[in-house]
Scaffold this active site. Structure first.
Site, PDB file in Angstrom:
ATOM      1  N   ARG A   7     -26.992  17.770  -7.430  1.00 62.21           N
ATOM      2  CA  ARG A   7     -27.654  16.466  -7.219  1.00 62.21           C
ATOM      3  C   ARG A   7     -29.159  16.654  -7.063  1.00 62.21           C
ATOM      4  O   ARG A   7     -29.957  15.828  -7.542  1.00 62.21           O
ATOM      5  CB  ARG A   7     -27.066  15.756  -5.997  1.00 62.21           C
ATOM      6  CG  ARG A   7     -27.232  16.478  -4.685  1.00 62.21           C
ATOM      7  CD  ARG A   7     -26.819  15.646  -3.496  1.00 62.21           C
ATOM      8  NE  ARG A   7     -26.808  16.436  -2.270  1.00 62.21           N
ATOM      9  CZ  ARG A   7     -27.055  15.937  -1.061  1.00 62.21           C
ATOM     10  NH1 ARG A   7     -27.314  14.653  -0.907  1.00 62.21           N
ATOM     11  NH2 ARG A   7     -27.017  16.715  -0.004  1.00 62.21           N
ATOM     12  N   SER A  34     -29.478  10.188  -0.990  1.00 61.84           N
ATOM     13  CA  SER A  34     -28.313  11.065  -1.150  1.00 61.84           C
ATOM     14  C   SER A  34     -28.141  11.516  -2.601  1.00 61.84           C
ATOM     15  O   SER A  34     -27.764  12.664  -2.857  1.00 61.84           O
ATOM     16  CB  SER A  34     -27.048  10.347  -0.682  1.00 61.84           C
ATOM     17  OG  SER A  34     -27.101  10.083   0.703  1.00 61.84           O
ATOM     18  N   GLU A  55     -21.870  -1.909  -6.682  1.00 59.59           N
ATOM     19  CA  GLU A  55     -21.714  -0.962  -7.782  1.00 59.59           C
ATOM     20  C   GLU A  55     -21.437  -1.647  -9.123  1.00 59.59           C
ATOM     21  O   GLU A  55     -21.851  -1.162 -10.174  1.00 59.59           O
ATOM     22  CB  GLU A  55     -20.610   0.044  -7.455  1.00 59.59           C
ATOM     23  CG  GLU A  55     -20.977   1.047  -6.384  1.00 59.59           C
ATOM     24  CD  GLU A  55     -20.919   0.482  -4.963  1.00 59.59           C
ATOM     25  OE1 GLU A  55     -20.388  -0.637  -4.786  1.00 59.59           O
ATOM     26  OE2 GLU A  55     -21.385   1.159  -4.022  1.00 59.59           O
ATOM     27  N   PHE A  80     -17.445   5.678  -5.840  1.00 60.31           N
ATOM     28  CA  PHE A  80     -17.829   4.293  -6.071  1.00 60.31           C
ATOM     29  C   PHE A  80     -18.068   4.006  -7.551  1.00 60.31           C
ATOM     30  O   PHE A  80     -17.790   2.901  -8.033  1.00 60.31           O
ATOM     31  CB  PHE A  80     -19.087   3.949  -5.274  1.00 60.31           C
ATOM     32  CG  PHE A  80     -18.969   4.213  -3.803  1.00 60.31           C
ATOM     33  CD1 PHE A  80     -17.752   4.101  -3.156  1.00 60.31           C
ATOM     34  CD2 PHE A  80     -20.083   4.593  -3.065  1.00 60.31           C
ATOM     35  CE1 PHE A  80     -17.637   4.362  -1.795  1.00 60.31           C
ATOM     36  CE2 PHE A  80     -19.979   4.847  -1.700  1.00 60.31           C
ATOM     37  CZ  PHE A  80     -18.762   4.728  -1.069  1.00 60.31           C
ATOM     38  N   HIS A 106     -21.805  13.587  -5.292  1.00 56.57           N
ATOM     39  CA  HIS A 106     -20.765  13.660  -4.262  1.00 56.57           C
ATOM     40  C   HIS A 106     -19.349  13.602  -4.854  1.00 56.57           C
ATOM     41  O   HIS A 106     -18.467  12.931  -4.332  1.00 56.57           O
ATOM     42  CB  HIS A 106     -20.953  12.547  -3.227  1.00 56.57           C
ATOM     43  CG  HIS A 106     -22.186  12.727  -2.392  1.00 56.57           C
ATOM     44  ND1 HIS A 106     -23.452  12.731  -2.936  1.00 56.57           N
ATOM     45  CD2 HIS A 106     -22.346  12.896  -1.043  1.00 56.57           C
ATOM     46  CE1 HIS A 106     -24.352  12.900  -1.968  1.00 56.57           C
ATOM     47  NE2 HIS A 106     -23.706  13.014  -0.811  1.00 56.57           N
ATOM     48  N   ASP A 114     -17.392  13.585   4.736  1.00 61.74           N
ATOM     49  CA  ASP A 114     -17.110  12.178   4.417  1.00 61.74           C
ATOM     50  C   ASP A 114     -15.615  11.900   4.288  1.00 61.74           C
ATOM     51  O   ASP A 114     -15.189  10.752   4.371  1.00 61.74           O
ATOM     52  CB  ASP A 114     -17.819  11.769   3.121  1.00 61.74           C
ATOM     53  CG  ASP A 114     -19.328  11.677   3.300  1.00 61.74           C
ATOM     54  OD1 ASP A 114     -19.787  11.762   4.454  1.00 61.74           O
ATOM     55  OD2 ASP A 114     -20.041  11.521   2.302  1.00 61.74           O
ATOM     56  N   ARG A 164     -22.483  17.532  -4.063  1.00 61.99           N
ATOM     57  CA  ARG A 164     -23.328  17.506  -2.872  1.00 61.99           C
ATOM     58  C   ARG A 164     -23.722  18.902  -2.410  1.00 61.99           C
ATOM     59  O   ARG A 164     -24.839  19.136  -1.967  1.00 61.99           O
ATOM     60  CB  ARG A 164     -22.572  16.796  -1.739  1.00 61.99           C
ATOM     61  CG  ARG A 164     -23.311  16.786  -0.413  1.00 61.99           C
ATOM     62  CD  ARG A 164     -22.429  16.229   0.690  1.00 61.99           C
ATOM     63  NE  ARG A 164     -23.153  16.059   1.944  1.00 61.99           N
ATOM     64  CZ  ARG A 164     -22.587  15.666   3.078  1.00 61.99           C
ATOM     65  NH1 ARG A 164     -21.288  15.414   3.123  1.00 61.99           N
ATOM     66  NH2 ARG A 164     -23.310  15.527   4.166  1.00 61.99           N
TER      67      ARG A 164
END
Length: 308
Positions: A7, A34, A55, A80, A106, A114, A164
């Site tokens: 990322r 993020s 989204e 998402f 992620h 998470d 991540r």
């Protein structure tokens, strides 16, 4: 070896790309820190759009922008993007074959704390099933950067899966990435490991350890899961005894499924899959979860020894 998350490399690559291509626009769903698209926002605030926690709007707005000649990169978390916005990706982007690059971060269980609700281990399967969708999964920061540039040059929808966790950089800057082409990182004659994402690092470690026992392992890094490089996979099937696939994704519908589906039709070959076996993730440190779910070099070594 140096470490960097895919990322982070994605955010840095967007800035480089934005400097040379004024048509690049980046959209985010209130997660720019993020997803690291905040780097692009700082450099080109007029070309960055935060749609908020919406989204569906993220994908729909990206689709609208590309009809005006832009190249849109849309980012949020993989859960998402592939999950919540699946309908918009299918009907608003892929159906009309629009030039949107869905680049979520992620992905996989290495998201860590998470927990299972946010650890997307089904996204490759979902995106593979969409007609015309290109599915990319980089193993490190070097491959990520090259994929971002390749995705921008490609005309059509692309899903670029990012993580991540900081991962070891195993490729050098001379690495040649092309959409649809897998890269053989290590030659071998006994068994082939066909890997993607951060499991390529584990594949290389396993191959090095097994070489000490005179077991020769070929390692093939599959950066493009769709379209699959059938030529390279077929060559490995013919020249080694069997294939082990390795991915940070469910064994249902991911890289292992793609390889098995292809070989079953052209050259039936034994394929053993390393991935997540019909389970959700759970909360914990990313590295510890990889150990818990056996997504390791040690497990690859065990599978290979059991099947030779």
């Amino acid at each position: 070896m140096s470490k960097k998350s895919t990322r982070q490399a994605y955010g840095e690559a967007l800035v480089e790309l934005g400097k040379i291509n004024k048509n690049i626009v980046v959209l985010d769903a209130d997660l720019s820190k993020s997803t690291k698209t905040d780097l692009f926002k700082k450099a080109f605030p007029e070309r960055h759009i935060n749609v908020g926690i919406a989204e569906g709007d993220l994908i729909g707005t990206a689709a609208g922008l590309v009809t005006c000649g832009r190249i849109a990169f849309a980012s949020t978390f993989a859960m998402f993007a592939a999950g919540r916005a699946f309908e918009q990706i299918r009907n608003t982007v892929a159906y009309p074959k629009l030039n949107v690059k869905i680049a979520p971060t992620h992905a996989g269980i290495s998201v860590g704390e998470d927990g299972g609700s946010h650890q997307s281990i089904e996204d490759i399967a979902l995106m593979r099933a969409i007609p015309g969708m290109v599915v990319l999964s980089p193993c490190d920061a070097v491959e990520t950067k090259k994929m971002v540039f390749a995705a921008a040059e490609y005309e059509g929808p692309v899903y670029l899966r990012l993580g991540r966790l900081d991962v070891e950089t195993i490729l050098d800057e001379e690495y040649n990435f092309q959409i649809g082409i897998a890269n053989t990182l290590r030659e071998g004659k006994d068994v082939s490991i066909v890997s993607t994402g951060l499991l390529t690092q584990e594949a290389m470690k396993a191959a090095e350890e097994l070489a000490k026992e005179n077991i020769s392992v070929r390692v093939i890094n599959v950066g493009t899961i769709k379209p699959l490089d059938g030529e390279t996979i077929l060559k490995a099937a013919k020249e080694t005894k069997f294939i082990v696939t390795a991915e940070e994704h469910s064994v249902i519908g991911g890289l292992g499924s793609a390889v098995s589906e292809f070989l079953s039709e052209v050259y039936p070959t034994k394929v053993k899959k390393l991935g997540v076996y019909d389970k959700f993730g759970q909360s914990g440190k990313g590295a510890e979860l990889l150990e818990k779910y056996d997504l390791t070099a040690a497990k690859l070594i065990s599978i290979i020894k059991e099947n030779l």
